[in-house]
Scaffold this active site. Structure first.
Site, short mmCIF file in Angstrom:
data_model
loop_
_atom_site.label_atom_id
_atom_site.label_comp_id
_atom_site.label_asym_id
_atom_site.label_seq_id
_atom_site.Cartn_x
_atom_site.Cartn_y
_atom_site.Cartn_z
N LYS A 184 0.83 -1.20 0.00
CA LYS A 184 0.00 0.00 0.00
C LYS A 184 0.87 1.26 0.00
O LYS A 184 0.69 2.15 -0.82
CB LYS A 184 -0.90 0.01 1.25
CG LYS A 184 -1.57 1.34 1.52
CD LYS A 184 -2.42 1.32 2.75
CE LYS A 184 -1.72 1.71 4.03
NZ LYS A 184 -1.47 3.13 4.25
N ASN A 185 1.82 1.30 0.92
CA ASN A 185 2.60 2.54 1.07
C ASN A 185 3.50 2.81 -0.13
O ASN A 185 3.80 3.96 -0.43
CB ASN A 185 3.43 2.50 2.36
CG ASN A 185 2.55 2.71 3.59
OD1 ASN A 185 1.36 3.01 3.47
ND2 ASN A 185 3.13 2.51 4.76
N ARG A 230 -8.78 0.11 4.31
CA ARG A 230 -7.76 1.02 3.77
C ARG A 230 -6.46 0.28 3.50
O ARG A 230 -5.69 0.68 2.62
CB ARG A 230 -7.47 2.14 4.78
CG ARG A 230 -8.58 3.14 4.96
CD ARG A 230 -8.11 4.29 5.83
NE ARG A 230 -6.77 4.68 5.44
CZ ARG A 230 -5.85 5.16 6.26
NH1 ARG A 230 -6.11 5.32 7.53
NH2 ARG A 230 -4.65 5.48 5.82
C1 UD1 Z 1 4.84 6.63 6.32
C2 UD1 Z 1 3.87 5.49 6.17
C3 UD1 Z 1 3.30 5.08 7.52
C4 UD1 Z 1 4.42 4.77 8.48
C5 UD1 Z 1 5.41 5.92 8.54
C6 UD1 Z 1 6.64 5.61 9.39
C7 UD1 Z 1 2.96 5.91 3.97
C8 UD1 Z 1 1.76 6.27 3.15
N1 UD1 Z 1 2.79 5.91 5.28
O1 UD1 Z 1 4.09 7.72 6.85
O2 UD1 Z 1 2.48 3.92 7.33
O3 UD1 Z 1 3.87 4.56 9.78
O4 UD1 Z 1 5.89 6.24 7.21
O5 UD1 Z 1 7.27 4.46 8.93
O6 UD1 Z 1 4.01 5.58 3.44
N2 UD1 Z 1 7.41 14.22 10.67
C9 UD1 Z 1 7.71 15.53 10.95
N3 UD1 Z 1 7.67 16.43 9.93
C10 UD1 Z 1 7.36 16.08 8.66
C11 UD1 Z 1 7.05 14.74 8.38
C12 UD1 Z 1 7.08 13.83 9.41
O7 UD1 Z 1 7.99 15.89 12.10
O8 UD1 Z 1 7.36 16.93 7.78
C13 UD1 Z 1 7.42 13.23 11.78
C14 UD1 Z 1 6.03 12.64 12.00
O9 UD1 Z 1 5.25 13.44 12.86
C15 UD1 Z 1 6.37 11.32 12.64
C16 UD1 Z 1 7.68 10.93 11.95
O10 UD1 Z 1 8.21 12.13 11.39
O11 UD1 Z 1 6.59 11.45 14.01
C17 UD1 Z 1 7.55 9.88 10.88
O12 UD1 Z 1 6.77 10.35 9.85
P1 UD1 Z 1 7.00 9.95 8.32
O13 UD1 Z 1 8.18 9.06 8.20
O14 UD1 Z 1 6.95 11.19 7.52
O15 UD1 Z 1 5.71 9.09 8.05
P2 UD1 Z 1 4.70 9.18 6.83
O16 UD1 Z 1 5.46 9.39 5.56
O17 UD1 Z 1 3.58 10.10 7.16
#
Ligand code: UD1
Length: 422
Positions: A22-23, A400
């Site tokens: 999915k991701n 989902r």
């Molecule tokens: C992706 C995955 C999700 C998984 C996560 C961590 C998808 C669609 N989803 O989510 O299933 O749980 O990786 O492996 O691929 N953060 C910030 N600032 C930002 C972005 C992120 O502080 O701009 C923080 C978030 O709050 C969180 C951490 O970084 O605490 C990890 O987030 P991130 O790796 O970005 O996860 P996603 O890409 O949203």
């Protein structure tokens, strides 16, 4: 609203096919926006999140057709006639923010609503914005929307992410493929989904090196062409179903499973007393003898233990021998499954980002509420070994992220059914 009824039984025997990730698919789909030529994805998972991304891309002017029973997605973005990713679609799924980088790179402007998604923490977008601004974008937040423009086009730059965010790495990587010059992303995420995205972008003509390591280097090109790309195996679905025979007993072969996708998870299962055998078709998993042993887990970016398998691991630890400490380091509010598991007789104490699970001999079935995608499936896993019936409510979360869950589990002998609600 539909529910899923699980009757504790077991042992489970047979095979479960693992779908495309999915991701990975949710970041590969927006890559269509980078090119005027068609992009076709094979091995796509059949999930409501994929339908949401389809709707979003269609709202921007892309053509997206699901072929071969949904496993092939044929996309073409020769005519992007809208640059606004609307709140009504974006609020359903955080991954919608992955259209920002590609639209900005291709069109020079994009307006994207701030996302919704699972309620598992703050999940800001500052890293996405930081990276795109480094590439020369001007980004402003107005009325809940990010307004981004690159009046002079995007230009390659060197940057360092303060945290190895998966989504930020993906957005920046996609944007950098069409930026002028060289981009260096330091402290980039290393997840298999990033490598899969880079593979697809390379097939489209992008010049990328270092994906899978903390430093990704991109040489911008003038245009990308069409390609056909198979979506990598879903390591989270794989890990989830690996736990089914461990929790309920028996032996199950996970078709398409690969240890390299979830090494840290396999190490923990090994320490808990689980047998994992590599076969010609995937991985065969069984509990060795008696109860599994408690193990401690700390979630971390890849190659660490995935946060997306923490809830399922907690379900396993509920009936392990001994006490297990689970530390959640990625999302601050990701133990919502703990009180629900408590309703089934689990003994769990949560304090901040740490959950301490004292293993009990047996769980008891109960009506429970799914709170997010991975929490939902942890309750189903727990129900597989519980005495009596477990009714998991609010299953739209499961739709989902888990294709044909009932079919896959009943295929190995589990007593699981979908109950249609109002
Ligand atoms: C992706 C995955 C999700 C998984 C996560 C961590 C998808 C669609 N989803 O989510 O299933 O749980 O990786 O492996 O691929 N953060 C910030 N600032 C930002 C972005 C992120 O502080 O701009 C923080 C978030 O709050 C969180 C951490 O970084 O605490 C990890 O987030 P991130 O790796 O970005 O996860 P996603 O890409 O949203």
């Amino acid at each position: 609203m539909d529910s899923i009824l699980v009757k504790g039984n077991g042992p489970l025997n047979g095979e479960i096919p693992i779908a495309g990730a999915k991701n990975a698919c949710l970041t590969l789909m927006p890559a269509t926006l980078l090119s005027e030529e068609p992009l076709t994805l094979t091995n796509a998972p059949r999930l409501s999140d994929i339908k949401t991304m389809t709707q979003l891309l269609q709202s921007l002017g892309s053509e997206v057709s699901a072929l071969s029973d949904g496993q092939v997605l044929a996309m073409s973005s020769h005519n992007i006639d809208n640059h606004v990713a609307d709140y009504e679609i974006v609020r359903k799924m955080r991954a919608s923010n992955l259209v920002l980088g590609p639209m900005l790179a291709r069109l020079g402007h994009a307006v994207v609503s701030l996302p919704g998604g699972c309620a598992i923490g703050a999940r800001p977008m500052d890293l996405h914005i930081y990276g795109l601004e480094k590439l020369g974008a001007e980004i402003e937040l107005k009325d809940g929307y990010l307004h981004a423009k690159a009046p002079r086009g995007l230009k390659g730059a060197e940057m360092e992410l303060r945290f190895a965010s998966v989504g930020a790495t993906e957005n920046i990587l996609m944007a950098a493929t069409l930026a002028k010059g060289t981009t260096v992303i330091n402290n980039a995420a290393r997840e298999p989904e990033i490598v899969d995205l880079a593979d697809c972008l390379r097939a489209m003509g992008a010049q990328i090196e270092g994906d899978g390591s903390p430093t990704i280097v991109v040489q911008g090109v003038d245009r990308l062409k069409g390609a056909t790309h198979p979506v990598v195996t879903d390591r989270i679905e794989l890990g989830t179903y690996m736990l089914a025979p461990v929790i309920a007993g028996g032996e199950v072969e996970l078709l398409g499973g690969r240890i390299d996708l979830i090494g840290a998870f396999c190490e923990k299962l090994d320490a808990a007393g689980v047998s994992i055998e590599e076969t010609a078709r995937g991985l065969k998993v069984a509990r060795k003898n008696g109860r599994v042993k408690a193990v401690d887990v700390v979630t971390a970016p890849f190659p660490g233990f995935p946060t997306d398998l923490q809830a399922q691991m907690m379900a396993l630890m509920c009936t392990a021998e001994g006490t297990s400490v689970l530390e959640e380091k990625i999302f601050e509010n990701r133990f919502m499954h703990a009180p629900e598991l408590g309703r089934m007789g689990a003994n769990i104490e949560v304090s901040g980002g740490t959950a301490t699970v004292h293993g009990v001999e047996k769980l008891k079935g109960a009506p429970v509420m799914a709170t997010d995608l991975r929490a939902s499936v942890s309750l189903i896993l727990a129900g597989l070994a519980a005495e009596g019936e477990t009714l998991v409510n609010r299953v739209y979360h499961l739709d989902r992220g888990y294709e044909r869950l009932v079919r896959k589990l009943t295929g190995v002998g589990a007593l699981v059914e979908r109950v249609t609600g109002t």
